[in-house]
Design a protein around this motif. Structure first.
Motif, PDB file in Angstrom:
ATOM      1  N   SER A   2      -9.304   0.851 -16.132  1.00 11.06           N
ATOM      2  CA  SER A   2     -10.065   0.824 -17.378  1.00 11.06           C
ATOM      3  C   SER A   2     -10.608  -0.577 -17.614  1.00 11.06           C
ATOM      4  O   SER A   2     -10.352  -1.506 -16.835  1.00 11.06           O
ATOM      5  CB  SER A   2      -9.161   1.230 -18.553  1.00 11.06           C
ATOM      6  N   ARG A   3     -11.322  -0.745 -18.715  1.00 15.36           N
ATOM      7  CA  ARG A   3     -11.890  -2.048 -19.028  1.00 15.36           C
ATOM      8  C   ARG A   3     -10.800  -3.113 -19.155  1.00 15.36           C
ATOM      9  O   ARG A   3     -11.040  -4.287 -18.846  1.00 15.36           O
ATOM     10  CB  ARG A   3     -12.729  -1.961 -20.307  1.00 15.36           C
ATOM     11  N   HIS A   4      -9.599  -2.702 -19.590  1.00 16.64           N
ATOM     12  CA  HIS A   4      -8.526  -3.675 -19.739  1.00 16.64           C
ATOM     13  C   HIS A   4      -8.058  -4.217 -18.392  1.00 16.64           C
ATOM     14  O   HIS A   4      -7.631  -5.367 -18.294  1.00 16.64           O
ATOM     15  CB  HIS A   4      -7.362  -3.056 -20.513  1.00 16.64           C
ATOM     16  N   HIS A   5      -8.134  -3.415 -17.347  1.00 13.71           N
ATOM     17  CA  HIS A   5      -7.832  -3.926 -16.010  1.00 13.71           C
ATOM     18  C   HIS A   5      -8.838  -5.020 -15.645  1.00 13.71           C
ATOM     19  O   HIS A   5      -8.449  -6.115 -15.235  1.00 13.71           O
ATOM     20  CB  HIS A   5      -7.917  -2.810 -14.964  1.00 13.71           C
ATOM     21  N   TYR A   6     -10.112  -4.698 -15.770  1.00 14.10           N
ATOM     22  CA  TYR A   6     -11.149  -5.638 -15.336  1.00 14.10           C
ATOM     23  C   TYR A   6     -11.076  -6.937 -16.130  1.00 14.10           C
ATOM     24  O   TYR A   6     -11.119  -8.039 -15.566  1.00 14.10           O
ATOM     25  CB  TYR A   6     -12.529  -5.016 -15.519  1.00 14.10           C
ATOM     26  N   ILE A   7     -10.972  -6.830 -17.458  1.00 17.76           N
ATOM     27  CA  ILE A   7     -10.986  -8.009 -18.311  1.00 17.76           C
ATOM     28  C   ILE A   7      -9.720  -8.839 -18.125  1.00 17.76           C
ATOM     29  O   ILE A   7      -9.776 -10.071 -17.959  1.00 17.76           O
ATOM     30  CB  ILE A   7     -11.167  -7.604 -19.784  1.00 17.76           C
ATOM     31  N   CYS A   8      -8.567  -8.188 -18.123  1.00 23.56           N
ATOM     32  CA  CYS A   8      -7.312  -8.942 -18.085  1.00 23.56           C
ATOM     33  C   CYS A   8      -7.004  -9.504 -16.702  1.00 23.56           C
ATOM     34  O   CYS A   8      -6.348 -10.552 -16.596  1.00 23.56           O
ATOM     35  CB  CYS A   8      -6.166  -8.078 -18.604  1.00 23.56           C
ATOM     36  N   GLU A   9      -7.448  -8.848 -15.640  1.00 26.61           N
ATOM     37  CA  GLU A   9      -7.274  -9.454 -14.311  1.00 26.61           C
ATOM     38  C   GLU A   9      -8.086 -10.738 -14.218  1.00 26.61           C
ATOM     39  O   GLU A   9      -7.660 -11.717 -13.587  1.00 26.61           O
ATOM     40  CB  GLU A   9      -7.694  -8.474 -13.210  1.00 26.61           C
TER      41      GLU A   9
ATOM     42  N   VAL B 173     -19.265  -4.343 -15.300  1.00 25.01           N
ATOM     43  CA  VAL B 173     -19.230  -3.938 -13.900  1.00 25.01           C
ATOM     44  C   VAL B 173     -18.825  -5.129 -13.039  1.00 25.01           C
ATOM     45  O   VAL B 173     -19.164  -6.280 -13.350  1.00 25.01           O
ATOM     46  CB  VAL B 173     -20.611  -3.391 -13.461  1.00 25.01           C
ATOM     47  N   ASN B 174     -18.086  -4.846 -11.978  1.00 25.04           N
ATOM     48  CA  ASN B 174     -17.713  -5.876 -11.012  1.00 25.04           C
ATOM     49  C   ASN B 174     -18.893  -6.077 -10.054  1.00 25.04           C
ATOM     50  O   ASN B 174     -19.068  -5.328  -9.098  1.00 25.04           O
ATOM     51  CB  ASN B 174     -16.458  -5.449 -10.239  1.00 25.04           C
ATOM     52  N   THR B 175     -19.714  -7.090 -10.327  1.00 28.71           N
ATOM     53  CA  THR B 175     -20.932  -7.299  -9.536  1.00 28.71           C
ATOM     54  C   THR B 175     -20.633  -7.871  -8.153  1.00 28.71           C
ATOM     55  O   THR B 175     -21.536  -7.964  -7.317  1.00 28.71           O
ATOM     56  CB  THR B 175     -21.905  -8.229 -10.281  1.00 28.71           C
ATOM     57  N   ASP B 176     -19.370  -8.269  -7.897  1.00 28.24           N
ATOM     58  CA  ASP B 176     -18.996  -8.675  -6.545  1.00 28.24           C
ATOM     59  C   ASP B 176     -18.809  -7.459  -5.637  1.00 28.24           C
ATOM     60  O   ASP B 176     -18.852  -7.570  -4.412  1.00 28.24           O
ATOM     61  CB  ASP B 176     -17.696  -9.488  -6.568  1.00 28.24           C
ATOM     62  N   LEU B 177     -18.576  -6.291  -6.241  1.00 29.99           N
ATOM     63  CA  LEU B 177     -18.384  -5.051  -5.484  1.00 29.99           C
ATOM     64  C   LEU B 177     -19.586  -4.127  -5.568  1.00 29.99           C
ATOM     65  O   LEU B 177     -19.970  -3.490  -4.583  1.00 29.99           O
ATOM     66  CB  LEU B 177     -17.151  -4.295  -6.012  1.00 29.99           C
TER      67      LEU B 177
END
Length: 386
Positions: free
Chosen positions: A22-29, A184-188
């Motif tokens: 979820s968004r919390h994974h992306y933001i908190c990582e 979005v993870n723009t590296d992926l």
């Protein structure tokens, strides 16, 4: 760059086993690169364990897989674990969004005089009720969830949410919320050769792929996509429907497979099941048309799905039902359909004209969203807002 903070995340999911981050994974990582971030583990899912930079604390006494049973029966234990983490880890601020675990989070933070950011990532009363078919049970869950959510919001230091429509909806209930959209993870997620990607996922490179990626649940009208295939095949013999994802708590995907078989479309539809997050760009780039067939009216009005950002970062054409916040961001690659006829006609145009796009979605990278969240954290802590 501010001081290093000790942050506690209370996620809406099983943080390390849920198959869809979820968004919390992306933001908190991302935050964990600069801060110390802790998370209690609600062991609901049974998926493959993902790597994390966060410090994980076991918070499950009764490991039921049913979310309703899990969070209800574990609620007192969740409070004790969260309270202990805040005290022993000297937590500066708590960030989270949950119903029952959210109440435990807010109550424990109040007890220890620690500020709370309640980050409402969707409209919990409707999302919690969506898994149930019984009308009376749905309404009971919706009403109960809203009462708890309203308490959580009213006892939080700051409220943030994911879409302008949710900001407006919260304002109607008397809550002021800040906007941090999904990202979005723009590296992926970036454009790749479509033909190569088709071959790598096991499809004919000459096929015309209509695709869906995400949770295969009833709030997405994927059955309608299947029913439109025979008409699309009349002008596009090489059409193929690619469904990437699985059903988490319902049997919707099994219903779709039965529908495909009943229409004799087995050779035109591929169900991949759930895929790792880092595999999704490959599948999305194999799609000639990406779809967002969101259906329930109450969700359409407040939704801003992650898949819109991921499809867009891959520069893929998108066919979506009307979603106001998606349309507000827009882009030349976004096409809206309101009926099966409109869907089929737009597919025909994309197929015949071979429409291609170059889309820059870097402003929606998760790194930027984490920076926005970090700014909110610093505003609260530097201003000692309580």
């Amino acid at each position: 760059m501010g001081a290093k903070r000790r942050i506690l995340l209370v996620s809406t999911q099983d943080y390390i086993h849920h198959p869809i981050p979820s968004r919390h994974h992306y933001i908190c990582e991302e935050l964990a690169l600069r801060h110390e971030v802790h998370v209690p583990h609600f062991h609901v899912s049974r998926g493959e364990e993902r790597e994390t930079r966060l410090k994980v604390h076991e918070a499950t006494l009764f490991p039921f897989q049913s979310p309703l049973l899990h969070y209800t029966l574990n609620a007192p234990y969740h409070f004790r674990v969260i309270d202990r983490i805040i005290k022993e880890e000297d937590i500066d601020i708590v960030v989270g969004a949950h119903v029952l675990a959210g109440a435990a989070m807010v109550k424990a933070a109040e007890r220890q005089n620690v500020p709370v950011i309640f980050d409402l990532k969707d409209w919990f009363p409707d999302s919690a009720a969506a898994y149930y078919n019984n009308r009376f049970l749905k309404e009971a869950i919706r009403s109960t969830v809203w009462k708890i959510t309203r308490w959580n919001l009213s006892h939080s230091t700051r409220v943030t949410t994911v879409s302008p429509s949710l900001v407006r909806q919260l304002a109607e209930y008397g809550f002021s919320a800040g906007l941090i959209t999904n990202g979005v993870n723009t590296d992926l997620f970036y454009p790749r050769d479509t033909g190569v990607c088709k071959r790598q996922v096991g499809l004919d490179s000459e096929s015309f792929v209509i695709g869906f990626a995400g949770s295969v649940e009833r709030w997405y009208a994927i059955d309608q996509l299947i029913r439109m295939l025979p008409e699309i095949r009349s002008f596009c013999p090489e059409v193929h429907l690619l469904i990437v994802g699985g059903s988490l708590f319902t049997d919707y995907i099994d219903e779709l497979k039965v529908l495909v078989a009943s229409l004799n479309l087995d050779d035109m539809v591929t169900f991949t099941g759930g895929k790792r997050y880092d595999e999704l760009p490959l599948y999305m780039n194999a799609m000639d048309v990406c779809t967002i067939p969101l259906s329930p009216p109450q969700w359409v009005q407040i939704a801003l799905p992650n898949k819109f950002f991921e499809y867009s970062a891959c520069s893929r054409p998108i066919l979506s039902t009307p979603i106001p916040d998606v349309e507000a961001i827009g882009g030349p690659h976004l096409h809206i359909y309101r009926s099966p006829d409109e869907f089929v006609n737009t597919v025909r145009r994309i197929y015949l004209e071979r429409l291609e796009y170059t889309i820059d979605f870097s402003r929606f990278s998760w790194k930027r969203k984490a920076a926005e969240f970090e700014t909110v954290i610093e505003e609260i802590l530097s201003g000692e807002e309580r």
